[in-house]
Design an enzyme around this catalytic site. Structure first.
Site, PDB file in Angstrom:
ATOM      1  N   GLU A   1     -26.521  68.212  60.408  1.00  0.00           N
ATOM      2  CA  GLU A   1     -25.289  68.365  61.204  1.00  0.00           C
ATOM      3  C   GLU A   1     -25.580  68.802  62.638  1.00  0.00           C
ATOM      4  OE1 GLU A   1     -23.163  71.915  61.301  1.00  0.00           O
ATOM      5  OE2 GLU A   1     -24.115  72.764  59.529  1.00  0.00           O
TER       6      GLU A   1
ATOM      7  N   VAL B   1     -20.033  70.651  58.777  1.00  0.00           N
ATOM      8  CA  VAL B   1     -20.417  70.098  57.477  1.00  0.00           C
ATOM      9  C   VAL B   1     -19.402  69.019  57.080  1.00  0.00           C
ATOM     10  CG1 VAL B   1     -20.600  70.621  55.004  1.00  0.00           C
ATOM     11  CG2 VAL B   1     -21.717  72.102  56.680  1.00  0.00           C
TER      12      VAL B   1
ATOM     13  N   ASP C   1      -7.384  81.060  56.070  1.00  0.00           N
ATOM     14  CA  ASP C   1      -8.541  80.451  56.716  1.00  0.00           C
ATOM     15  C   ASP C   1      -9.548  80.007  55.650  1.00  0.00           C
ATOM     16  OD1 ASP C   1     -10.590  79.578  58.276  1.00  0.00           O
ATOM     17  OD2 ASP C   1     -10.750  81.383  59.497  1.00  0.00           O
TER      18      ASP C   1
ATOM     19  N   LYS D   1     -21.750  80.928  53.706  1.00  0.00           N
ATOM     20  CA  LYS D   1     -22.189  81.958  54.651  1.00  0.00           C
ATOM     21  C   LYS D   1     -21.710  83.320  54.205  1.00  0.00           C
ATOM     22  CE  LYS D   1     -21.676  78.972  57.838  1.00  0.00           C
ATOM     23  NZ  LYS D   1     -21.206  78.179  58.801  1.00  0.00           N
TER      24      LYS D   1
END
Ligand code: PSU
Ligand code: MN
Length: 309
Positions: A27, A109, A141, A162
């Site tokens: 990416e 991604v 979110d 993450k």
């Protein structure tokens, strides 16, 4: 000149795909928004070399002047890396506008999966995927990466969601989307900087052969949904967990105060955590990306070998 809606392949990527040789996608958000210049360019170029050393061609995906690309030259990578955050972060929703306006776009991604799939690339390596953010029960979110995984048949090799995210809810969401989460040589779900998020992995695989078999099954069944292969950061590169968590909590609080736009939150957190840990998190980020590129290349090479038999 009329707009080109096709994915432009670099000559190298085109030849490899035509010959059934292994190709992996990389990416570009990580280049423009995930790391500072020049570490970003150095890392991306090293990824290309690492993939080659393990038998695969790496196709960096991005939008350049309104055209989707799979496979960038070193010069194009340098161009994007230098421009950094001036290049728009492009997820699925942003693609039509960026193409119509002839702009540059660093694909996330989700954006990269979209391009990779259209190019016929099945395996993709990155650092960490987006997921459900801490506090999402009020902010909503949730990264578009989650839904893209539920609708696009590409296997994403990463070091887990993450660590800035809510890992438990991210796993729940992936289950809802019907996305397999396969942990490589561990019973635990890793979370980016840490090899153990505290959550059990839904599936464990211990060999590249096994992973290649799963990717092949996804493909053969035409499931029209993707897969996450989580590859823990090697222990020797894992930074001190407590230090990272403290920096994360502080960065999340700062982000709340700043009332950032949704798309700016992840880049802000990565940058702040790196500052708060004196660059330790950036070093770990680079190490885990290399580790994922290596695994993705090995899986692609195995899958290509199986396809020839
Ligand atoms: N992995 C990294 N660094 C990054 C990212 C992944 O090591 O910067 C990027 C990916 O492009 C991912 C994005 O799609 O962060 C998630 O952003 P968001 O949470 O806004 O969806
Ligand atoms: Mn978001």
């Amino acid at each position: 000149m009329s707009t080109n809606y096709n994915v432009v392949l670099s000559p190298e990527v085109k030849a490899a795909l035509a010959a059934g040789k292994p190709v992996i996608a990389l990416e570009s958000t990580i280049i423009c928004h995930g790391m500072p210049y020049p570490d970003n360019v150095k890392t991306a170029l090293a990824c290309k070399r690492i993939a080659e050393r393990h038998g695969a061609i790496a196709a960096v995906c991005a939008i350049i002047k309104g055209v989707m690309h799979a496979g960038l030259t070193d010069e194009q990578i340098e161009y994007l890396g230098k421009a950094g955050t001036e290049v728009k972060k492009v997820s699925r929703r942003d693609i039509p506008a960026v193409i119509a306006r002839g702009e540059d776009g660093a694909t996330t991604v989700a954006g990269t999966m979209f391009i990779a799939n259209r190019a016929g690339i099945k395996i993709f390596a990155t650092g960490g995927i987006g997921g459900v953010h801490r506090g999402a029960e009020t902010t909503m979110d949730i990264s578009a990466d989650m839904n893209e995984l539920g609708r696009t048949p590409v296997a994403v090799v990463c070091a887990g969601p993450k660590s800035i995210l809510d890992i438990g809810r991210t796993l729940e969401y992936l289950e809802t989307q019907g996305v397999p989460v396969i942990a490589f040589r561990t019973d635990r779900v890793p979370a980016f900087y840490t090899p153990d998020s505290g959550y059990r992995a839904p599936v464990r695989a211990d060999s590249v052969e096994e992973l290649a078999g799963m990717v092949e099954a996804m493909d053969a069944l035409d499931m029209q949904s993707g897969m996450v292969i989580v590859n823990p950061i090697p222990e020797k590169y894992a930074p001190d967990g407590e230090k990272i968590e403290k920096a994360t909590v502080r960065a999340v609080k700062e982000a709340e105060k700043l009332r950032l736009d949704g798309r700016d939150i992840t880049p802000f957190l990565l940058k702040r955590i790196s500052e708060l840990t004196d660059g330790e998190s950036l070093e770990a980020n680079i190490a885990l990306v290399y580790n994922n590129v290596r695994l993705a290349a090995l899986i692609a090479a195995k899958a290509a070998e199986n396809a020839r038999q």
